[in-house]
Design a protein around this motif. Structure first.
Motif, short mmCIF file in Angstrom:
data_model
loop_
_atom_site.label_atom_id
_atom_site.label_comp_id
_atom_site.label_asym_id
_atom_site.label_seq_id
_atom_site.Cartn_x
_atom_site.Cartn_y
_atom_site.Cartn_z
N VAL A 102 18.86 17.68 53.08
CA VAL A 102 20.06 17.29 53.81
C VAL A 102 20.78 18.55 54.30
CG1 VAL A 102 22.29 16.11 53.63
CG2 VAL A 102 20.29 15.22 52.41
N PRO A 103 21.17 18.63 55.58
CA PRO A 103 21.75 19.87 56.13
C PRO A 103 22.87 20.47 55.31
CG PRO A 103 21.33 18.32 57.90
CD PRO A 103 21.03 17.59 56.62
N ALA A 104 23.75 19.64 54.75
CA ALA A 104 24.90 20.18 54.01
C ALA A 104 24.54 20.57 52.58
CB ALA A 104 26.03 19.15 53.97
N ALA A 105 23.35 20.20 52.13
CA ALA A 105 22.96 20.46 50.74
C ALA A 105 22.47 21.89 50.56
CB ALA A 105 21.88 19.48 50.31
N PHE A 106 22.60 22.39 49.34
CA PHE A 106 22.11 23.73 49.01
C PHE A 106 20.61 23.71 48.81
CE2 PHE A 106 26.58 23.86 47.67
CZ PHE A 106 26.99 25.04 48.28
N VAL A 107 19.96 24.75 49.30
CA VAL A 107 18.50 24.85 49.15
C VAL A 107 18.15 25.02 47.68
CG1 VAL A 107 16.47 26.24 49.72
CG2 VAL A 107 18.21 25.80 51.47
N LEU A 108 18.93 25.82 46.96
CA LEU A 108 18.70 26.05 45.53
C LEU A 108 19.82 25.40 44.74
CD1 LEU A 108 17.63 29.81 45.63
CD2 LEU A 108 16.15 27.84 45.27
N SER A 109 19.51 24.27 44.18
CA SER A 109 20.51 23.51 43.44
C SER A 109 19.82 22.44 42.62
CB SER A 109 21.51 22.87 44.40
OG SER A 109 22.39 22.01 43.72
N ALA A 110 20.40 22.16 41.46
CA ALA A 110 19.82 21.11 40.62
C ALA A 110 20.14 19.72 41.16
CB ALA A 110 20.35 21.25 39.18
N ASP A 111 21.33 19.58 41.78
CA ASP A 111 21.74 18.25 42.25
C ASP A 111 22.11 18.26 43.74
OD1 ASP A 111 24.07 19.66 42.29
OD2 ASP A 111 25.09 18.47 40.76
N ALA A 112 21.83 19.36 44.45
CA ALA A 112 22.09 19.51 45.90
C ALA A 112 23.57 19.68 46.23
CB ALA A 112 21.52 18.34 46.69
N ARG A 113 24.47 19.38 45.28
CA ARG A 113 25.90 19.48 45.57
C ARG A 113 26.48 20.82 45.13
NH1 ARG A 113 25.64 14.29 43.43
NH2 ARG A 113 26.57 15.01 41.48
N ARG A 114 25.94 21.36 44.06
CA ARG A 114 26.44 22.63 43.54
C ARG A 114 25.34 23.69 43.65
NH1 ARG A 114 28.28 20.78 37.73
NH2 ARG A 114 26.32 19.65 38.02
N PRO A 115 25.71 24.88 44.10
CA PRO A 115 24.69 25.93 44.25
C PRO A 115 24.21 26.44 42.90
CG PRO A 115 26.85 26.85 44.67
CD PRO A 115 27.05 25.37 44.52
N MET A 116 23.00 26.92 42.88
CA MET A 116 22.44 27.55 41.69
C MET A 116 23.23 28.83 41.40
SD MET A 116 18.44 28.59 41.08
CE MET A 116 17.90 26.88 41.14
N SER A 117 23.46 29.14 40.14
CA SER A 117 24.22 30.35 39.78
C SER A 117 23.33 31.57 39.92
CB SER A 117 24.72 30.24 38.34
OG SER A 117 23.62 30.29 37.44
N PRO A 118 23.92 32.74 40.21
CA PRO A 118 23.13 33.97 40.31
C PRO A 118 22.32 34.26 39.05
CG PRO A 118 25.31 34.32 41.23
CD PRO A 118 25.34 32.97 40.59
N SER A 119 22.89 34.00 37.89
CA SER A 119 22.16 34.28 36.64
C SER A 119 20.90 33.44 36.55
CB SER A 119 23.07 34.03 35.44
OG SER A 119 23.49 32.67 35.39
N THR A 120 20.97 32.19 37.02
CA THR A 120 19.78 31.33 37.01
C THR A 120 18.73 31.84 37.99
OG1 THR A 120 21.15 29.42 36.44
CG2 THR A 120 18.96 28.96 37.31
N VAL A 121 19.18 32.31 39.14
CA VAL A 121 18.25 32.87 40.13
C VAL A 121 17.51 34.06 39.53
CG1 VAL A 121 18.07 34.07 42.35
CG2 VAL A 121 19.54 32.06 42.12
N TYR A 122 18.25 34.98 38.92
CA TYR A 122 17.63 36.15 38.31
C TYR A 122 16.64 35.74 37.20
CZ TYR A 122 20.73 39.53 40.59
OH TYR A 122 21.38 40.32 41.52
N ARG A 123 17.05 34.77 36.40
CA ARG A 123 16.20 34.34 35.28
C ARG A 123 14.89 33.72 35.78
NH1 ARG A 123 15.73 29.48 33.13
NH2 ARG A 123 17.70 28.75 34.06
N LEU A 124 14.99 32.83 36.76
CA LEU A 124 13.78 32.19 37.29
C LEU A 124 12.84 33.21 37.92
CD1 LEU A 124 15.30 28.97 38.93
CD2 LEU A 124 13.94 29.12 36.83
N ALA A 125 13.41 34.16 38.64
CA ALA A 125 12.58 35.19 39.27
C ALA A 125 11.90 36.06 38.22
CB ALA A 125 13.43 36.05 40.20
N ARG A 126 12.67 36.45 37.21
CA ARG A 126 12.12 37.31 36.16
C ARG A 126 10.99 36.62 35.42
NH1 ARG A 126 16.55 38.26 34.13
NH2 ARG A 126 16.56 36.77 32.42
N GLN A 127 11.18 35.33 35.10
CA GLN A 127 10.15 34.58 34.38
C GLN A 127 8.89 34.42 35.23
OE1 GLN A 127 12.27 30.97 33.45
NE2 GLN A 127 13.14 31.79 31.56
N ALA A 128 9.07 34.16 36.51
CA ALA A 128 7.91 33.98 37.39
C ALA A 128 7.14 35.28 37.56
CB ALA A 128 8.35 33.44 38.75
#
Length: 389
Positions: free
Chosen positions: A85-111
């Motif tokens: 949906v155009p208004a939704a965030f690309v990185l989000s658990a529920d599309a309404r709230r953006p993913m936090s920076p700490s989660t982004v760093y954690r997912l990248a580090r784990q991958a």
């Protein structure tokens, strides 16, 4: 240190990881960081409305970023999972709230930790690699000014170690390690050739003059065979020290490049020259043809072609690229076809292709579509406007 860190990025391992992650959140994070240079803050705020996937574009305000096909495929997969949906965030658990920076760093580090060759690589490192690639690809408008200051730097430094290194990086495309390893027995003055362990490189008149000057200035005062020696101790440079010395010269002359980027710039120019030479002879090229001819991956070939198109040096029509000005632009084609057929009272496909400046196969597809839309009719291998009696 910086040059050594750049060499540690294993692109093959990174591509394997991206293929394994697919459209997962980690896959999107790594893909957009490495291939689009997005910061963590930008990733967290990115919405589907910022993307035009059908055109392979990402818009950040007034800034446009071209996306390669692998990135578009990754994002299409993510959109299919989350709704896009155009208004939704690309990185989000529920599309309404953006993913936090700490989660982004954690997912990248784990991958990244899943690939042994990528352990310790950070998002900052991936962004730096993107910046270096873009520096070479988008140098178009600043090339003239950059080269002017590089010429001034070389003239000022002359046959000093920094001057010789600058010339060999910028004009010959040698790597720093090749330069520090260069010995006088590898310098063929008569043949005007640098005979490196893996290849031979023509030195040209200017480098020959500088090397002869360096020989005269040294006066044979050292038994060390290396061409570049430190001023005081007369010992060979290591790559890190030479890099710092050359970078200091570049900064002094206002050149916003690092030493390693000079050889990248050289390679980029040689690639463009080879590509444009092929186009002069053949008239057109596809991304796959460019990849095969230049020895690049399809994604890298696309970036080269897209950069040249953005600079106005190429024109893209369908899957083919043509030298600018040799083919009618895609947006004007059907109008030109109609005007030409009306003027000539009919023409075959080859004649229309010649008028448009494109290949017959491409022209045939255009005419077939125009026939299906009723704008053109075909009779006895001839195409006409209106009805044929």
């Amino acid at each position: 240190m910086a040059d050594r860190e750049r060499q540690q990025l294993d692109e093959e391992a990174l591509r394997r990881l991206l293929a394994a992650e697919g459209a997962s959140a980690a896959g999107v994070i790594l893909c957009l960081t490495w291939k689009a240079g997005l910061s963590v803050e930008t990733l967290c705020g990115l919405r589907w409305g910022d993307l035009l996937l059908e055109r392979g574009e990402l818009w950040l305000g007034q800034r446009r970023i071209l996306l390669d096909e692998e990135t578009v495929t990754c994002l299409r997969g993510r959109a299919g999972q989350t709704g896009g949906v155009p208004a939704a965030f690309v990185l989000s658990a529920d599309a309404r709230r953006p993913m936090s920076p700490s989660t982004v760093y954690r997912l990248a580090r784990q991958a990244l930790a899943r690939e042994e060759a990528l352990r310790g690589v950070t998002l900052k490192r991936l962004r730096e690699d993107y910046r270096l690639r873009q520096q070479a690809e988008d140098a178009g408008e600043s090339d003239g000014e950059t080269e002017f200051f590089l010429w001034k730097a070389v003239q000022a430094e002359g046959a000093s170690p920094e001057g010789l290194a600058l010339w060999m990086l910028w004009r010959l495309g040698l790597r720093l390690q090749e330069i520090v390893d260069l010995t006088w027995d590898s310098v063929d003055m008569e043949g005007k050739m640098l005979r490196l362990p893996q290849r031979c490189v023509p030195m040209g008149v200017t480098l020959e003059r500088l090397l002869r000057q360096a020989q005269q200035e040294s006066g044979g005062s050292t038994a060390d065979p290396h061409v570049l020696l430190t001023p005081r101790s007369r010992r060979p440079y290591d790559a890190a020290r030479l890099s710092r010395s050359v970078e200091a010269v570049l900064r002094r002359f206002g050149v916003g490049l690092r030493p390693g980027e000079l050889s990248r710039l050289y390679a980029q120019k040689k690639t463009e020259e080879k590509l444009l030479h092929h186009l002069e002879r053949r008239g057109s090229i596809s991304r796959q043809e460019a990849a095969g001819r230049l020895g690049l991956s399809p994604a890298a070939a696309y970036r080269r072609l897209a950069a040249l198109t953005e600079q106005g040096r190429l024109e893209r029509i369908g899957a083919k690229y043509y030298p600018a000005g040799t083919a009618v632009s895609a947006g004007e084609m059907e109008e030109v076809v109609c005007a030409y057929l009306q003027q000539e009272e009919g023409a075959c496909c080859r004649q229309v292709a010649e008028r448009l400046g494109i290949e017959v196969r491409q022209c045939r597809r255009i005419l077939r579509r125009m026939v299906s839309e009723g704008r053109v009719i075909k009779r006895d291998r001839q195409y006409h406007i209106g009805s044929v009696k």
